[in-house]
Design a protein around this motif. Structure first.
Motif, mmCIF file in Angstrom:
data_model
loop_
_atom_site.group_PDB
_atom_site.id
_atom_site.type_symbol
_atom_site.label_atom_id
_atom_site.label_comp_id
_atom_site.label_asym_id
_atom_site.label_seq_id
_atom_site.Cartn_x
_atom_site.Cartn_y
_atom_site.Cartn_z
ATOM 1 N N ARG A 31 0.873 -1.169 0.000
ATOM 2 C CA ARG A 31 0.000 0.000 0.000
ATOM 3 C C ARG A 31 0.912 1.220 0.000
ATOM 4 N N THR A 32 0.875 1.972 -1.077
ATOM 5 C CA THR A 32 1.820 3.075 -1.231
ATOM 6 C C THR A 32 1.472 4.218 -0.282
ATOM 7 N N PRO A 33 2.478 4.773 0.409
ATOM 8 C CA PRO A 33 2.218 5.864 1.359
ATOM 9 C C PRO A 33 1.870 7.183 0.677
ATOM 10 N N CYS A 34 2.197 7.309 -0.608
ATOM 11 C CA CYS A 34 1.973 8.581 -1.298
ATOM 12 C C CYS A 34 0.524 8.752 -1.749
ATOM 13 N N CYS A 35 -0.082 7.684 -2.262
ATOM 14 C CA CYS A 35 -1.454 7.802 -2.772
ATOM 15 C C CYS A 35 -2.405 6.788 -2.144
ATOM 16 N N ASP A 36 -1.901 5.986 -1.190
ATOM 17 C CA ASP A 36 -2.735 5.045 -0.440
ATOM 18 C C ASP A 36 -3.476 4.079 -1.366
ATOM 19 N N GLU A 37 -2.759 3.560 -2.366
ATOM 20 C CA GLU A 37 -3.333 2.586 -3.285
ATOM 21 C C GLU A 37 -2.507 1.303 -3.237
ATOM 22 N N CYS A 41 4.367 -3.676 -6.608
ATOM 23 C CA CYS A 41 5.661 -3.170 -6.159
ATOM 24 C C CYS A 41 5.740 -1.687 -6.489
ATOM 25 N N ARG A 42 6.807 -1.042 -6.057
ATOM 26 C CA ARG A 42 6.930 0.401 -6.291
ATOM 27 C C ARG A 42 7.112 0.723 -7.772
ATOM 28 N N HIS A 43 7.715 -0.202 -8.530
ATOM 29 C CA HIS A 43 7.877 0.037 -9.964
ATOM 30 C C HIS A 43 6.522 0.035 -10.672
ATOM 31 N N CYS A 44 5.638 -0.852 -10.238
ATOM 32 C CA CYS A 44 4.285 -0.871 -10.808
ATOM 33 C C CYS A 44 3.572 0.446 -10.509
ATOM 34 N N PHE A 65 13.239 3.902 -0.631
ATOM 35 C CA PHE A 65 13.218 3.771 0.823
ATOM 36 C C PHE A 65 11.937 4.309 1.463
ATOM 37 N N GLU A 66 10.964 4.688 0.633
ATOM 38 C CA GLU A 66 9.675 5.105 1.174
ATOM 39 C C GLU A 66 8.784 3.904 1.491
#
Length: 302
Positions: A31-37, A41-44, A65-66
């Motif tokens: 769950r990405t901290p930037c957009c909460d989606e 993986c981070r590349h996706c 590192f986020e």
């Protein structure tokens, strides 16, 4: 005897399959901290949020590192998220055939096997052992954008190649329809066979009479030398390293220009041409021009 936790973990481990994405094989999503989606993986996430369909003001990337608060095993069911896990990078991958390892100097995980790489402190990255005795160091060579596609090279998942000059570029971009480095213009490989063909081509292409005695100054991109050669419409050959990877330049090298200027003691004009009076009282006629408040102007350029 195995503890209940160990039994639970071993019983819930899944066989490696198609779990994960095209970047990594793993049994979880983030769950990405930037957009909460939710993404694999981070590349996706970066690909989705930087596509042409995404509004320009909403485009962003998720730095390595986020991604935080991860661990190798699920605290609820004990499933192994990935056989390879790095607690420093917060990274896991179930495909251990990549031979991942963490480099403390680089600060990231690298694939290919630790025994096959060495870390160059000046370049600031790990290179193959095949380059240990022969690579040309360029400070922080990998900490740059690819000069062709402009993607950041240091943590790129694409293959990267190091050119003879030491600059780095994506491997797929090496054939960028040029024979020279897009950063420094040096030849990217041994061009001696091509230079021989240039010799033959120039020899079979005589210049017009008005150009046969025309001389030009050139700068060699390979050896950085300056020399004066006979003008030709096809190419100009460096007299020092015999390379045709050259470009036209103006005037002699700085040392020659300085030597000339030290002999000139007076400059005057008869309104049609400049004259340079040397220390031995000889006159050197110059190009048409004028003297204005002590500044010599030749062909309109001060």
């Amino acid at each position: 005897m195995e503890s209940e936790v160990e039994k639970n973990i071993s019983s819930t481990k899944l066989e490696s399959g198609n779990s994960g994405c095209s970047h990594y094989r793993r049994r979880c999503k983030i769950r990405t901290p930037c957009c909460d989606e939710i993404f694999n993986c981070r590349h996706c996430q970066n690909e989705a949020k930087n596509s042409l369909e995404t509004n320009l003001s909403d485009r962003h990337v998720l730095p390595r590192f986020e991604v935080k608060k991860v661990q190798q095993y699920c605290v609820n069911c004990g499933v192994c998220m990935g056989k390879y896990f790095c607690g420093i990078c917060n990274f896991f991958d179930d495909d251990i055939s990549k031979d991942q390892f963490h480099c403390n100097q680089c600060g990231i995980c690298i694939i290919g096997g630790k025994e096959n790489f060495f870390h160059c402190d000046k370049c600031g990255c790990c290179y193959s052992n095949l380059m240990a005795d022969g690579h040309h160091c360029v400070e922080r060579a990998m900490h740059q954008n690819c000069p062709v596609c402009f993607e950041y090279l240091f943590d790129s998942t694409k293959a990267i190649t190091v050119l003879h000059c030491g600059h780095t570029i994506h491997f797929e971009m090496e054939n960028h329809h040029q024979f020279s480095c897009p950063v420094c213009s040096k030849s990217i490989c041994d061009m001696s066979e091509l230079w021989k063909k240039f010799d033959e081509l120039i020899a079979s292409t005589p210049m017009l009479e008005i150009y046969r005695n025309k001389m030009v100054w050139i700068l060699c991109n390979d050896c950085s030398g300056k020399c004066q050669v006979q003008f030709h419409v096809i190419a100009h050959k460096c007299l020092d390293c015999k390379s045709y990877n050259t470009r036209r330049t103006q005037g002699p090298p700085a040392a020659a220009a300085a030597s000339f200027s030290t002999n000139v003691v007076e400059i005057f004009t008869d309104r049609t041409k400049l004259y340079f009076k040397q220390s031995d009282h000889s006159l050197i006629p110059g190009a048409g021009g004028r003297v204005f408040i002590g500044v010599v102007i030749l062909n309109g350029v001060a």
